[in-house]
Scaffold this motif. Structure first.
Motif, PDB file in Angstrom:
ATOM      1  N   LEU A 167      -8.739   4.652  -0.422  1.00 34.81           N
ATOM      2  CA  LEU A 167      -9.800   5.007  -1.378  1.00 34.81           C
ATOM      3  C   LEU A 167     -10.562   3.766  -1.825  1.00 34.81           C
ATOM      4  CD1 LEU A 167      -8.785   7.665  -4.005  1.00 34.81           C
ATOM      5  CD2 LEU A 167     -10.544   7.737  -2.299  1.00 34.81           C
ATOM      6  N   PHE A 168      -9.828   2.661  -2.042  1.00 31.86           N
ATOM      7  CA  PHE A 168     -10.486   1.414  -2.435  1.00 31.86           C
ATOM      8  C   PHE A 168     -11.431   0.948  -1.332  1.00 31.86           C
ATOM      9  CE2 PHE A 168     -10.874  -2.995  -3.584  1.00 31.86           C
ATOM     10  CZ  PHE A 168     -10.799  -2.983  -4.955  1.00 31.86           C
ATOM     11  N   GLY A 169     -10.984   1.084  -0.070  1.00 30.84           N
ATOM     12  CA  GLY A 169     -11.845   0.668   1.037  1.00 30.84           C
ATOM     13  C   GLY A 169     -13.091   1.525   1.144  1.00 30.84           C
ATOM     14  N   LEU A 198     -14.977   5.517  -7.180  1.00 34.24           N
ATOM     15  CA  LEU A 198     -13.932   5.614  -6.156  1.00 34.24           C
ATOM     16  C   LEU A 198     -12.984   4.412  -6.224  1.00 34.24           C
ATOM     17  CD1 LEU A 198     -15.800   6.986  -3.056  1.00 34.24           C
ATOM     18  CD2 LEU A 198     -14.187   8.132  -4.507  1.00 34.24           C
ATOM     19  N   LEU A 199     -13.541   3.217  -6.473  1.00 34.67           N
ATOM     20  CA  LEU A 199     -12.681   2.038  -6.618  1.00 34.67           C
ATOM     21  C   LEU A 199     -11.682   2.245  -7.756  1.00 34.67           C
ATOM     22  CD1 LEU A 199     -15.124  -0.999  -6.373  1.00 34.67           C
ATOM     23  CD2 LEU A 199     -13.658  -0.107  -4.621  1.00 34.67           C
ATOM     24  N   LEU A 200     -12.167   2.758  -8.895  1.00 36.17           N
ATOM     25  CA  LEU A 200     -11.278   2.969 -10.039  1.00 36.17           C
ATOM     26  C   LEU A 200     -10.214   4.011  -9.722  1.00 36.17           C
ATOM     27  CD1 LEU A 200     -13.895   2.829 -12.855  1.00 36.17           C
ATOM     28  CD2 LEU A 200     -11.973   1.331 -12.598  1.00 36.17           C
ATOM     29  N   ALA A 201     -10.597   5.046  -8.944  1.00 34.53           N
ATOM     30  CA  ALA A 201      -9.609   6.070  -8.588  1.00 34.53           C
ATOM     31  C   ALA A 201      -8.512   5.467  -7.709  1.00 34.53           C
ATOM     32  CB  ALA A 201     -10.298   7.227  -7.869  1.00 34.53           C
ATOM     33  N   GLY A 219     -20.476  -3.809   6.871  1.00 36.62           N
ATOM     34  CA  GLY A 219     -19.915  -3.065   5.756  1.00 36.62           C
ATOM     35  C   GLY A 219     -18.599  -2.413   6.117  1.00 36.62           C
ATOM     36  N   PHE A 220     -18.546  -1.812   7.304  1.00 36.98           N
ATOM     37  CA  PHE A 220     -17.289  -1.180   7.733  1.00 36.98           C
ATOM     38  C   PHE A 220     -16.190  -2.217   7.887  1.00 36.98           C
ATOM     39  CE2 PHE A 220     -14.404   0.646  10.835  1.00 36.98           C
ATOM     40  CZ  PHE A 220     -14.150   1.857  10.231  1.00 36.98           C
ATOM     41  N   GLY A 221     -16.567  -3.396   8.420  1.00 39.34           N
ATOM     42  CA  GLY A 221     -15.572  -4.455   8.577  1.00 39.34           C
ATOM     43  C   GLY A 221     -15.031  -4.922   7.237  1.00 39.34           C
ATOM     44  N   THR A 222     -15.911  -5.069   6.251  1.00 42.32           N
ATOM     45  CA  THR A 222     -15.461  -5.471   4.917  1.00 42.32           C
ATOM     46  C   THR A 222     -14.457  -4.468   4.355  1.00 42.32           C
ATOM     47  OG1 THR A 222     -17.688  -6.345   4.596  1.00 42.32           O
ATOM     48  CG2 THR A 222     -16.293  -6.162   2.671  1.00 42.32           C
ATOM     49  N   ALA A 223     -14.837  -3.185   4.418  1.00 46.18           N
ATOM     50  CA  ALA A 223     -13.967  -2.153   3.853  1.00 46.18           C
ATOM     51  C   ALA A 223     -12.655  -2.083   4.607  1.00 46.18           C
ATOM     52  CB  ALA A 223     -14.679  -0.810   3.885  1.00 46.18           C
ATOM     53  N   LEU A 233     -11.184  -4.413   6.335  1.00 44.55           N
ATOM     54  CA  LEU A 233     -10.381  -5.610   6.074  1.00 44.55           C
ATOM     55  C   LEU A 233      -9.629  -5.461   4.758  1.00 44.55           C
ATOM     56  CD1 LEU A 233     -10.005  -8.372   7.461  1.00 44.55           C
ATOM     57  CD2 LEU A 233     -11.650  -9.276   5.848  1.00 44.55           C
ATOM     58  N   ILE A 234     -10.341  -5.007   3.710  1.00 40.47           N
ATOM     59  CA  ILE A 234      -9.699  -4.888   2.396  1.00 40.47           C
ATOM     60  C   ILE A 234      -8.617  -3.820   2.420  1.00 40.47           C
ATOM     61  CG2 ILE A 234     -10.122  -4.176   0.038  1.00 40.47           C
ATOM     62  CD1 ILE A 234     -12.739  -5.640   0.166  1.00 40.47           C
ATOM     63  N   ALA A 235      -8.969  -2.624   2.948  1.00 38.58           N
ATOM     64  CA  ALA A 235      -7.975  -1.542   2.957  1.00 38.58           C
ATOM     65  C   ALA A 235      -6.786  -1.908   3.843  1.00 38.58           C
ATOM     66  CB  ALA A 235      -8.625  -0.247   3.441  1.00 38.58           C
ATOM     67  N   GLY A 236      -7.060  -2.523   5.001  1.00 37.15           N
ATOM     68  CA  GLY A 236      -5.968  -2.873   5.900  1.00 37.15           C
ATOM     69  C   GLY A 236      -5.061  -3.925   5.311  1.00 37.15           C
ATOM     70  N   SER A 237      -5.636  -4.940   4.657  1.00 37.82           N
ATOM     71  CA  SER A 237      -4.772  -5.983   4.104  1.00 37.82           C
ATOM     72  C   SER A 237      -3.960  -5.453   2.931  1.00 37.82           C
ATOM     73  CB  SER A 237      -5.598  -7.198   3.703  1.00 37.82           C
ATOM     74  OG  SER A 237      -6.693  -6.805   2.941  1.00 37.82           O
ATOM     75  N   PHE A 238      -4.549  -4.564   2.116  1.00 39.13           N
ATOM     76  CA  PHE A 238      -3.756  -3.961   1.039  1.00 39.13           C
ATOM     77  C   PHE A 238      -2.612  -3.128   1.613  1.00 39.13           C
ATOM     78  CE2 PHE A 238      -7.175  -3.937  -2.499  1.00 39.13           C
ATOM     79  CZ  PHE A 238      -6.950  -5.269  -2.672  1.00 39.13           C
ATOM     80  N   SER A 239      -2.891  -2.367   2.695  1.00 41.70           N
ATOM     81  CA  SER A 239      -1.850  -1.533   3.281  1.00 41.70           C
ATOM     82  C   SER A 239      -0.734  -2.386   3.856  1.00 41.70           C
ATOM     83  CB  SER A 239      -2.445  -0.649   4.370  1.00 41.70           C
ATOM     84  OG  SER A 239      -3.499   0.106   3.856  1.00 41.70           O
ATOM     85  N   VAL A 240      -1.091  -3.456   4.573  1.00 44.13           N
ATOM     86  CA  VAL A 240      -0.058  -4.329   5.146  1.00 44.13           C
ATOM     87  C   VAL A 240       0.772  -4.960   4.042  1.00 44.13           C
ATOM     88  CG1 VAL A 240       0.271  -6.454   6.445  1.00 44.13           C
ATOM     89  CG2 VAL A 240      -1.319  -4.748   7.263  1.00 44.13           C
ATOM     90  N   LEU A 241       0.074  -5.383   2.964  1.00 42.91           N
ATOM     91  CA  LEU A 241       0.785  -5.968   1.825  1.00 42.91           C
ATOM     92  C   LEU A 241       1.777  -4.969   1.229  1.00 42.91           C
ATOM     93  CD1 LEU A 241       0.603  -8.637   0.257  1.00 42.91           C
ATOM     94  CD2 LEU A 241      -0.886  -7.482  -1.337  1.00 42.91           C
ATOM     95  N   ALA A 242       1.341  -3.695   1.098  1.00 34.82           N
ATOM     96  CA  ALA A 242       2.226  -2.682   0.524  1.00 34.82           C
ATOM     97  C   ALA A 242       3.417  -2.415   1.431  1.00 34.82           C
ATOM     98  CB  ALA A 242       1.445  -1.385   0.281  1.00 34.82           C
TER      99      ALA A 242
END
Lengths: 108, 182
Positions: free
Chosen positions: A20-22, A43-46, B112-116, B118-127
């Motif tokens: 969701l953050f992404g 969406l970021l806050l959610a 934009g897709f790469g930014t998103a 990257l962030i979602a993937g790194s958070f998931s790997v971290l988790a």
């Protein structure tokens, strides 16, 4: 592990929050209008709230704290939406546009 | 007090546990679909509709996290207040020719897709890589306990949030009033 027991797993909720953050981040960097950016910020806050609630359910000793924190996030989000949208309306009255590219006064 | 139910073997689809898991997967699908609609639709009205769908899905996810009170507040505040406020702003500030805009920002496309991603993937790997310490519960997190804690331990924050909301409402009125004479 079956797909039907995913709701008993902390990682499921953490990955959902990250996704969701992404999505919200993608919306913020690709939207052109100010209202679209505000929608993406919600969406970021959610996503952040889902993270808090997941840790609250699975690891925290006191399950009240995460719920109270999520309620505070909701209140802050409501305040942010009210302020942001009044700014959007004010910007629209001044520039006759809500496009983030149009709201410039300096040449350059 | 509800200890986490550890299912050692996969439940059948049409047992109680299996249907609960199915409902959870549907809720996750609703959340992600609503989020994608909210960020990719070309019309702002559809974006706000996608946001509402996403928030209903998030409320369902909260229900699975043993928090029916927060799920109810999610629907009440986000769907009932925030989404309606954004709808009003769309009606007040977006003329017809600006309703269909879509994604035309500076980072649209692979950046934009790469930014998103990257962030979602790194958070998931971290988790996934971290061992989260699990501690024993000291209360059940019921609505009664939330109310007691809100008025004892968190009473200062509670009052501050009230003041923040009051100032936000007054500030919103003042800002939106500027330039109204024209």
């Amino acid at each position: 592990m079956s797909a039907l027991t995913l709701y008993n797993n902390l990682n499921t909720f953490l990955i959902l929050g990250a996704v969701l953050f992404g999505i919200g981040m993608y919306g913020i960097v690709t939207r052109k209008t100010l209202i679209g950016m505000l929608i993406a910020a919600e969406l970021l806050l959610a996503g952040a709230s889902i993270n808090f609630m997941a840790f609250n359910r699975f690891t925290a000793p006191d399950p009240v704290v995460g719920q109270v924190f999520t309620l505070f996030i909701m209140a802050i989000a409501a305040a942010e939406a009210a302020i942001g949208l009044s700014i959007v309306i004010s910007v629209y009255r001044h520039f006759k546009s809500i496009d983030a590219e149009d709201t410039v006064q300096l040449k350059g | 007090m509800s200890p986490p139910i550890l299912l050692t073997e996969a439940p059948a689809l049409f047992s109680v546990d299996g249907l609960v898991g199915l409902v959870f997967i549907i809720m996750v699908a609703i959340t992600v679909t609503g989020g994608i609609i909210a960020c990719n639709s070309t019309r702002l009205v559809r974006a706000i509709a996608g946001l509402i769908v996403c928030f209903v899905g998030v409320a369902g996810v909260y229900y699975f996290l043993n928090s029916p009170f927060v799920a109810m507040m999610q629907i009440l505040i986000y769907v009932g207040a925030v989404a309606v406020t954004i709808s009003f702003a769309i009606m007040l500030a977006a003329p017809e020719e600006q309703m269909e805009i879509g994604n035309k920002g500076p980072l649209v496309g692979p950046f934009g897709f790469g930014t998103a991603a990257l962030i979602a993937g790194s958070f998931s790997v971290l988790a996934l890589k971290t061992e989260w310490p699990v501690m024993a519960k000291i209360n059940d997190g019921s609505v009664k306990n939330i109310g007691i804690r809100l008025l004892t331990d968190f009473s200062m924050v509670f009052e501050l949030i009230s003041i923040v909301l009051l100032i936000a409402i007054i500030g919103a009125l003042v800002i939106a009033r500027v330039g109204r004479e024209n």
